[in-house]
Write a protein that holds these residues in place. Structure first.
Motif, short mmCIF file in Angstrom:
data_model
loop_
_atom_site.label_atom_id
_atom_site.label_comp_id
_atom_site.label_asym_id
_atom_site.label_seq_id
_atom_site.Cartn_x
_atom_site.Cartn_y
_atom_site.Cartn_z
N CYS A 6 39.60 30.92 44.52
CA CYS A 6 40.36 30.93 43.44
C CYS A 6 41.45 29.83 43.34
O CYS A 6 42.15 29.81 44.25
CB CYS A 6 41.05 32.33 43.13
SG CYS A 6 42.34 32.39 41.74
N CYS A 9 45.10 31.98 43.44
CA CYS A 9 45.79 32.83 44.31
C CYS A 9 45.03 32.35 45.67
O CYS A 9 45.51 33.04 46.69
CB CYS A 9 45.57 34.33 43.89
SG CYS A 9 43.78 34.91 44.17
N GLU A 24 40.81 39.15 41.26
CA GLU A 24 42.24 39.54 41.44
C GLU A 24 43.10 39.04 40.53
O GLU A 24 43.61 39.93 39.72
CB GLU A 24 42.73 39.12 42.94
CG GLU A 24 41.74 39.05 44.02
CD GLU A 24 42.09 40.78 44.48
OE1 GLU A 24 43.09 41.23 44.72
OE2 GLU A 24 40.88 41.48 44.87
N CYS A 25 43.09 37.80 40.20
CA CYS A 25 44.22 37.18 38.95
C CYS A 25 43.58 36.63 38.00
O CYS A 25 44.38 36.17 37.07
CB CYS A 25 45.17 36.29 40.18
SG CYS A 25 44.28 34.66 40.33
#
Ligand SMILES: [Zn+2]
Length: 467
Positions: A6, A9, A24-25
């Protein structure tokens, strides 16, 4: 050696996960390598896309139609006109389907073959669809393309002839992308959309590798921005050249958008995070008509890190740049590509780019693909043919519009380039059309333009202003 990570992150994912956003983000994911190990790797073979395969995620089935290895033209006439140092055009129109997207198609179709897919789906505003359709045709994959209503005719023609299934969805590519994501989820087809497959960035970073081999690291690199992915890819390429010890400097990047659709430029100028355009976008440079640029944030960070800048240009500036580029350097670029030269002109005038600088402009695709140009050319061709037929007649009318003239004097004024009989033939035809009349004076025939003839001349002048 390659893995997915990513860009926001830092979460690590397995390679070829067919994911473009971090679970996740929601940040964009990208390929990363062990750069220490990569230092020992080399470029291999002839000057083409696959020369850099050691620096790309692993490929078993190589799909290739002779992509990459495109020329870098030194623009001598243009740099003289603009009082600039060295200006180069990276000419991606020379790829198999005449755009930079053939690099993406080569890598994506290779990957689809490795993963044993039978069908590819992609959303595109043109060039990628044309490229993928051709490569899928060659390697026997079904190709399903989602296009928005706004798509260049030449690109659509390519997709059709390469026998892709074409589905129209929405106004602009942003709409088409949502549809392509849905289709891939439903069918399990290979996701070929550049914004939804991080291999596209890997493919395009080879443009940086090539320019480095052709001319070293330039001072400035000017790149058109739709989603921002191309600019980000070129930056990633140069950074990797740095990480693997090949270069010790980086170019300053200039991202260009069309005034009617410039969400990335707006965010930069207003120093805000918001990257979605609030107003209805509008530009004839359809290849960079993107409302919600998925690589916008990464592109902006790249521009800032490179100490570069972003700029927008109007459609008028783009079209005059397109014509100048063709007339002075023999390069026929599509509007989105000509935008880089329009930006260069602006920045030369503002003295941002100067005589000591070495600048590369990225020409992403051919002007033959764009609808507007095709229409303008058909118009121009008709006028040019009419103009040829009328040239002598027009000259006669112009002479007569100044004063009534004898046939013999007309012949002299026309430079005696044709027989007197030919002049009388023209005068005959003009009088049949009611543009000229004659009357006798001192036993000789004098010719005179009619009101209608004057109208025709004025119409011709208006037409010339238009062109
Ligand atoms: Zn993340």
């Amino acid at each position: 050696m390659a893995f997915l990570k990513c860009a926001n992150c830092g979460k690590r994912l397995e390679a070829y996960a067919q994911k473009h956003r971090c679970p996740e983000c929601r940040g964009m994911v990208e390929y990363q390598y062990d750069y220490e190990k990569l230092k020992a790797s080399e470029f291999i073979g002839s000057f083409s896309f696959w020369r850099y395969r050691n620096f790309l995620p692993k490929v078993k089935n190589v799909a290739s139609m002779g992509e990459g290895g495109t020329p870098l033209h030194k623009a001598r006439r243009l740099s003289k006109t603009l009082k600039l140092g060295s200006v180069y055009f990276k000419d991606e129109t020379r790829n198999p389907t005449n755009s930079f997207r053939d690099r993406c198609a080569a890598l994506l179709v290779s990957n689809a073959l490795d993963l044993k897919h039978k069908a590819v789906v992609c959303a595109t505003n043109g060039n990628l669809g044309a490229s993928l359709a051709a490569y899928c045709a060659k390697y026997g994959l079904a190709c399903h393309i989602v296009v928005p209503r706004n798509v260049d005719m030449g690109k659509l023609a390519q997709m059709l002839i390469y026998d892709a299934v074409i589905e129209e969805h929405g106004e602009i590519v942003d709409d088409a992308l949502e549809k392509a994501e849905e289709i891939a989820a439903e069918t399990g087809w290979y996701q070929g959309s550049a914004e939804l497959n991080p291999l596209a960035v890997e493919a395009l970073k080879t443009i940086a590798y090539e320019v480095y081999e052709q001319v070293g690291v330039p001072d400035w690199f000017i790149i058109p921005m739709g989603s921002g992915g191309t600019l980000y890819a070129v930056w990633k390429g140069f950074k990797e050249l740095g990480k693997t010890g090949k270069v010790d400097s980086l170019p300053r990047l200039i991202g260009v958008q069309a005034e009617g659709c410039s969400p990335i430029v707006n965010a930069y100028m207003q120093n805000v995070q918001e990257l979605t355009l609030k107003t209805k976008p509008s530009t004839h440079a359809l290849a960079i008509l993107v409302k919600n640029p998925s690589y916008g944030r990464l592109a902006l960070e790249a521009v800032k890190e490179s100490k570069g800048l972003v700029i927008s240009v109007s459609d008028e500036e783009i079209f005059s740049a397109e014509q100048e580029l063709a007339k002075l350097e023999g390069i026929f670029a599509e509007p989105a590509s000509a935008a880089t030269f329009a930006a260069l002109k602006k920045l030369a005038n503002q003295r941002v780019i100067g005589e000591a600088d070495r600048t590369v402009c990225l020409i992403t695709g051919s002007g033959l693909k764009a609808t507007d140009i095709l229409q303008a050319l058909t118009k121009k061709r008709k006028t040019a043919v009419v103009g040829l037929e009328l040239s002598t007649k027009e000259k006669i009318l112009r002479i007569l519009s100044e004063k009534d003239t004898y046939g013999y004097d007309l012949w002299k004024k026309l430079g005696k380039t044709m027989t007197r009989a030919a002049i009388y033939q023209h005068l005959n035809e003009l009088s049949k059309r009611g543009l000229v009349v004659s009357y006798e004076e001192n036993g000789k025939k004098l010719f005179k333009i009619t009101r209608r003839g004057e109208k025709v001349l004025r119409a011709m002048d208006a037409l010339k202003l238009l062109l």
